[in-house]
Write a protein that holds these residues in place. Structure first.
Motif, PDB file in Angstrom:
ATOM      1  N   LYS A  24      42.270  43.629  10.618  1.00 16.05           N
ATOM      2  CA  LYS A  24      42.851  42.731   9.614  1.00 16.05           C
ATOM      3  C   LYS A  24      43.032  41.319  10.165  1.00 16.05           C
ATOM      4  N   ALA A  43      46.522  38.605  21.494  1.00 12.35           N
ATOM      5  CA  ALA A  43      46.356  40.063  21.342  1.00 12.35           C
ATOM      6  C   ALA A  43      45.714  40.623  22.592  1.00 12.35           C
ATOM      7  N   VAL A  69      52.019  42.087  23.442  1.00 16.73           N
ATOM      8  CA  VAL A  69      53.237  41.658  22.728  1.00 16.73           C
ATOM      9  C   VAL A  69      54.492  42.235  23.373  1.00 16.73           C
ATOM     10  N   ARG A  70      54.318  43.186  24.294  1.00 17.09           N
ATOM     11  CA  ARG A  70      55.494  43.696  25.015  1.00 17.09           C
ATOM     12  C   ARG A  70      55.914  42.727  26.124  1.00 17.09           C
ATOM     13  N   ALA A  92      49.871  45.412  16.669  1.00 16.25           N
ATOM     14  CA  ALA A  92      50.670  46.634  16.608  1.00 16.25           C
ATOM     15  C   ALA A  92      49.822  47.818  17.025  1.00 16.25           C
ATOM     16  N   VAL A 133      53.763  41.781   9.627  1.00 17.95           N
ATOM     17  CA  VAL A 133      52.952  42.718   8.839  1.00 17.95           C
ATOM     18  C   VAL A 133      53.339  44.142   9.213  1.00 17.95           C
ATOM     19  N   LYS A 164      57.377  51.510  12.149  1.00 21.14           N
ATOM     20  CA  LYS A 164      57.206  50.426  11.182  1.00 21.14           C
ATOM     21  C   LYS A 164      58.453  50.266  10.306  1.00 21.14           C
ATOM     22  N   ASN A 194      46.612  51.420   2.573  1.00 24.22           N
ATOM     23  CA  ASN A 194      45.474  51.742   3.438  1.00 24.22           C
ATOM     24  C   ASN A 194      44.364  50.732   3.198  1.00 24.22           C
ATOM     25  N   ARG A 205      40.158  57.138  10.800  1.00 25.99           N
ATOM     26  CA  ARG A 205      40.350  56.511   9.490  1.00 25.99           C
ATOM     27  C   ARG A 205      39.131  56.898   8.671  1.00 25.99           C
TER      28      ARG A 205
HETATM   29  N1  LIG Z   1      44.399  49.016   8.595  1.00 21.26           N
HETATM   30  C1  LIG Z   1      45.278  49.554   7.761  1.00 21.26           C
HETATM   31  O1  LIG Z   1      44.942  50.380   6.925  1.00 21.26           O
HETATM   32  C2  LIG Z   1      46.725  49.106   7.795  1.00 21.26           C
HETATM   33  C3  LIG Z   1      47.547  49.495   6.740  1.00 21.26           C
HETATM   34  C4  LIG Z   1      48.875  49.068   6.741  1.00 21.26           C
HETATM   35  C5  LIG Z   1      49.339  48.284   7.760  1.00 21.26           C
HETATM   36  N2  LIG Z   1      48.524  47.929   8.809  1.00 21.26           N
HETATM   37  C6  LIG Z   1      49.089  47.081   9.842  1.00 21.26           C
HETATM   38  O2  LIG Z   1      48.328  45.889   9.935  1.00 21.26           O
HETATM   39  C7  LIG Z   1      48.327  45.430  11.285  1.00 21.26           C
HETATM   40  C8  LIG Z   1      46.903  45.266  11.777  1.00 21.26           C
HETATM   41  O3  LIG Z   1      46.271  46.542  11.717  1.00 21.26           O
HETATM   42  P1  LIG Z   1      44.701  46.711  11.965  1.00 21.26           P
HETATM   43  O4  LIG Z   1      44.240  47.762  11.027  1.00 21.26           O
HETATM   44  O5  LIG Z   1      44.034  45.400  11.951  1.00 21.26           O
HETATM   45  O6  LIG Z   1      44.716  47.341  13.428  1.00 21.26           O
HETATM   46  P2  LIG Z   1      43.710  47.109  14.647  1.00 21.26           P
HETATM   47  O7  LIG Z   1      43.923  48.252  15.586  1.00 21.26           O
HETATM   48  O8  LIG Z   1      42.344  46.832  14.183  1.00 21.26           O
HETATM   49  O9  LIG Z   1      44.286  45.792  15.325  1.00 21.26           O
HETATM   50  C9  LIG Z   1      45.477  45.808  16.059  1.00 21.26           C
HETATM   51  C10 LIG Z   1      45.625  44.494  16.776  1.00 21.26           C
HETATM   52  O10 LIG Z   1      46.843  44.546  17.520  1.00 21.26           O
HETATM   53  C11 LIG Z   1      46.565  44.262  18.878  1.00 21.26           C
HETATM   54  N3  LIG Z   1      47.494  45.017  19.724  1.00 21.26           N
HETATM   55  C12 LIG Z   1      47.750  46.342  19.734  1.00 21.26           C
HETATM   56  N4  LIG Z   1      48.661  46.623  20.673  1.00 21.26           N
HETATM   57  C13 LIG Z   1      48.988  45.444  21.266  1.00 21.26           C
HETATM   58  C14 LIG Z   1      49.863  45.067  22.301  1.00 21.26           C
HETATM   59  N5  LIG Z   1      50.620  45.956  22.941  1.00 21.26           N
HETATM   60  N6  LIG Z   1      49.921  43.757  22.645  1.00 21.26           N
HETATM   61  C15 LIG Z   1      49.164  42.820  22.019  1.00 21.26           C
HETATM   62  N7  LIG Z   1      48.316  43.127  21.036  1.00 21.26           N
HETATM   63  C16 LIG Z   1      48.234  44.419  20.662  1.00 21.26           C
HETATM   64  C17 LIG Z   1      45.132  44.684  19.119  1.00 21.26           C
HETATM   65  O11 LIG Z   1      44.619  44.042  20.270  1.00 21.26           O
HETATM   66  C18 LIG Z   1      44.516  44.226  17.805  1.00 21.26           C
HETATM   67  O12 LIG Z   1      44.274  42.843  17.868  1.00 21.26           O
HETATM   68  C19 LIG Z   1      49.168  46.445  12.078  1.00 21.26           C
HETATM   69  O13 LIG Z   1      50.491  45.996  12.132  1.00 21.26           O
HETATM   70  C20 LIG Z   1      49.080  47.685  11.237  1.00 21.26           C
HETATM   71  O14 LIG Z   1      50.153  48.557  11.466  1.00 21.26           O
HETATM   72  C21 LIG Z   1      47.229  48.324   8.836  1.00 21.26           C
END
Ligand SMILES: NC(=O)c1ccc[n+]([C@@H]2O[C@H](COP(=O)([O-])OP(=O)(O)OC[C@H]3O[C@@H](n4cnc5c(N)ncnc54)[C@H](O)[C@@H]3O)[C@@H](O)[C@H]2O)c1
Length: 362
Positions: A24, A43, A69-70, A92, A133, A164, A194, A205
């Motif tokens: 995203k 990230a 991010v930690r 996340a 988010v 979350k 989703n 997924r």
């Molecule tokens: N994809 C979905 O269906 C969906 C639905 C609802 C919410 N979300 C939320 O949207 C956000 C993005 O999700 P996504 O699908 O793009 O996930 P993704 O796994 O594709 O991307 C996650 C991103 O977070 C970064 N990340 C993870 N752990 C990290 C850490 N410890 N330190 C720094 N960076 C870290 C990764 O490097 C990556 O850039 C998340 O918060 C997720 O919970 C996603």
């Protein structure tokens, strides 16, 4: 129609996005870049060469810092260096199954990552807007035919959903404790369903699983065929987050708080219906059930009430279910075609999304 659906708020602004290397985040950064924003990412590095961040060549178009991010100090230092106008937190641990495999990492990243994000915002006065988010899974799920509203209680049984829900509580606590006075950042959270679209290669997924089965000529194992989810093309919630950012920037604190972004009520479908729709486009995929289904808890029925965003943000989903699946699968087929300029292909989908959205209820 222009891709600027945001009154030019992002043009020339510094926008910091955590999670830019993710699915995203990379789509969001592409849109921001095309809006004329100065985009900064933070990230972990991309996981594979297939990731949207890599195939689109985003690294050469935005500024990015590898970081966890930690790591509170590193994130704060980056904010201080960049001095962003707006910040979006998408970094996340985003997967339910991974949260069972490593709950400690899941909670650390999703809770303390959120705390560190808001700490960085709090100590960086340039930030006017910050959006966290989260997800539709943040709500206490009663498994009833009901669309959760922003005022419903937080919850979550599996570690991901609980983390979350906690991320939402943290957002609310920072909002009430540190961001109510004039001159402080306007903060909010976005809860989406989703999300699907080209460039997502996460494990477990359904759409990436289908595409992998198609590519490798293997059977598709469907874990939860009757699970109902608010499926959305990736640009739908990204449109929501960016619209929320625009409203917070232009109109201030009355847009603070939680916001749902999902499909309209008659557009909720189960996993089986998704598979059936995809098979119309790539019929060669063969579907099976898992030999030994695992009994990990995952919500069965999940729906969102999006009235608030529709009424107050003037946001609504632009694509119906068929179009959502169509644009998603064509996104994957484009990137799998050798020689495709994936950035250009995504940009074309963005332009189409902004100009040709079809909504059944119109
Ligand atoms: N994809 C979905 O269906 C969906 C639905 C609802 C919410 N979300 C939320 O949207 C956000 C993005 O999700 P996504 O699908 O793009 O996930 P993704 O796994 O594709 O991307 C996650 C991103 O977070 C970064 N990340 C993870 N752990 C990290 C850490 N410890 N330190 C720094 N960076 C870290 C990764 O490097 C990556 O850039 C998340 O918060 C997720 O919970 C996603």
């Amino acid at each position: 129609m222009s891709i600027d659906l945001f009154q030019s708020v992002y043009k020339g602004k510094k926008v910091l996005v955590t999670g830019d290397t993710g699915f995203k985040g990379s789509w969001m950064c592409l849109w921001l870049k095309e809006l004329g924003a100065d985009v900064y990412g933070y990230a972990l590095p991309p996981l594979t060469k297939q990731d949207n961040y890599v195939t689109t060549g985003l690294a050469s178009k935005i500024k990015h810092r590898d970081g966890d991010v930690r790591d509170k100090e590193k994130l704060q230092t980056y904010f201080n260096e960049v001095q962003p106008d707006l910040a979006f937190h998408l970094a996340a641990q985003p997967l339910v199954i991974d949260s069972y495999n490593n709950p400690h990492y899941n909670f650390e990243t999703n809770l303390m990552g959120t705390v560190n994000f808001f700490e960085a915002v709090r100590h960086c006065p340039s930030v006017k807007v910050a959006v966290n988010v989260t997800t539709d899974k943040c709500y206490k799920n009663n498994e009833i035919d009901y669309g959760y509203k922003e005022t419903d209680p937080m919850g979550g049984d599996d570690p991901y959903s609980a983390s979350k829900g906690c991320s939402e509580l943290i957002t609310n606590s920072y909002l009430k404790s540190f961001f109510t006075k004039a001159g402080t950042a306007n903060i909010a959270s976005g809860r989406a369903g989703n999300v699907i679209g080209g460039g997502d290669w996460a494990d477990n997924r359904i759409i990436p699983d289908i595409i992998r089965a198609y590519q490798n000529k293997k059977d598709l194992v469907v874990r939860n065929p009757t699970s109902v989810r608010p499926w959305q093309f990736v640009l739908e919630p990204v449109f929501g987050y960016l619209r929320l950012g625009e409203k917070l920037y232009n109109n201030g604190k009355k847009f603070s708080g939680g916001w749902n972004f999902g499909p309209v009520p008659d557009e909720t479908y189960n996993v089986n219906q998704v598979v059936t729709e995809v098979k119309k486009l790539i019929p060669s995929v063969n579907v099976t059930s898992p030999a030994n289904p695992e009994k990990l808890h995952e919500a069965g029925l999940l729906q969102l009430d999006i009235t608030k965003a529709m009424m107050q943000l003037d946001w609504k989903p632009r694509l119906n279910f068929e179009k959502t699946i169509d644009v998603t699968i064509s996104g994957y087929l484009q990137e799998l075609k050798p020689g495709t300029d994936v950035y250009a292909a995504r940009l074309e989908q963005l332009k189409q999304y902004c100009s040709e959205g079809v909504q059944k209820n119109n």
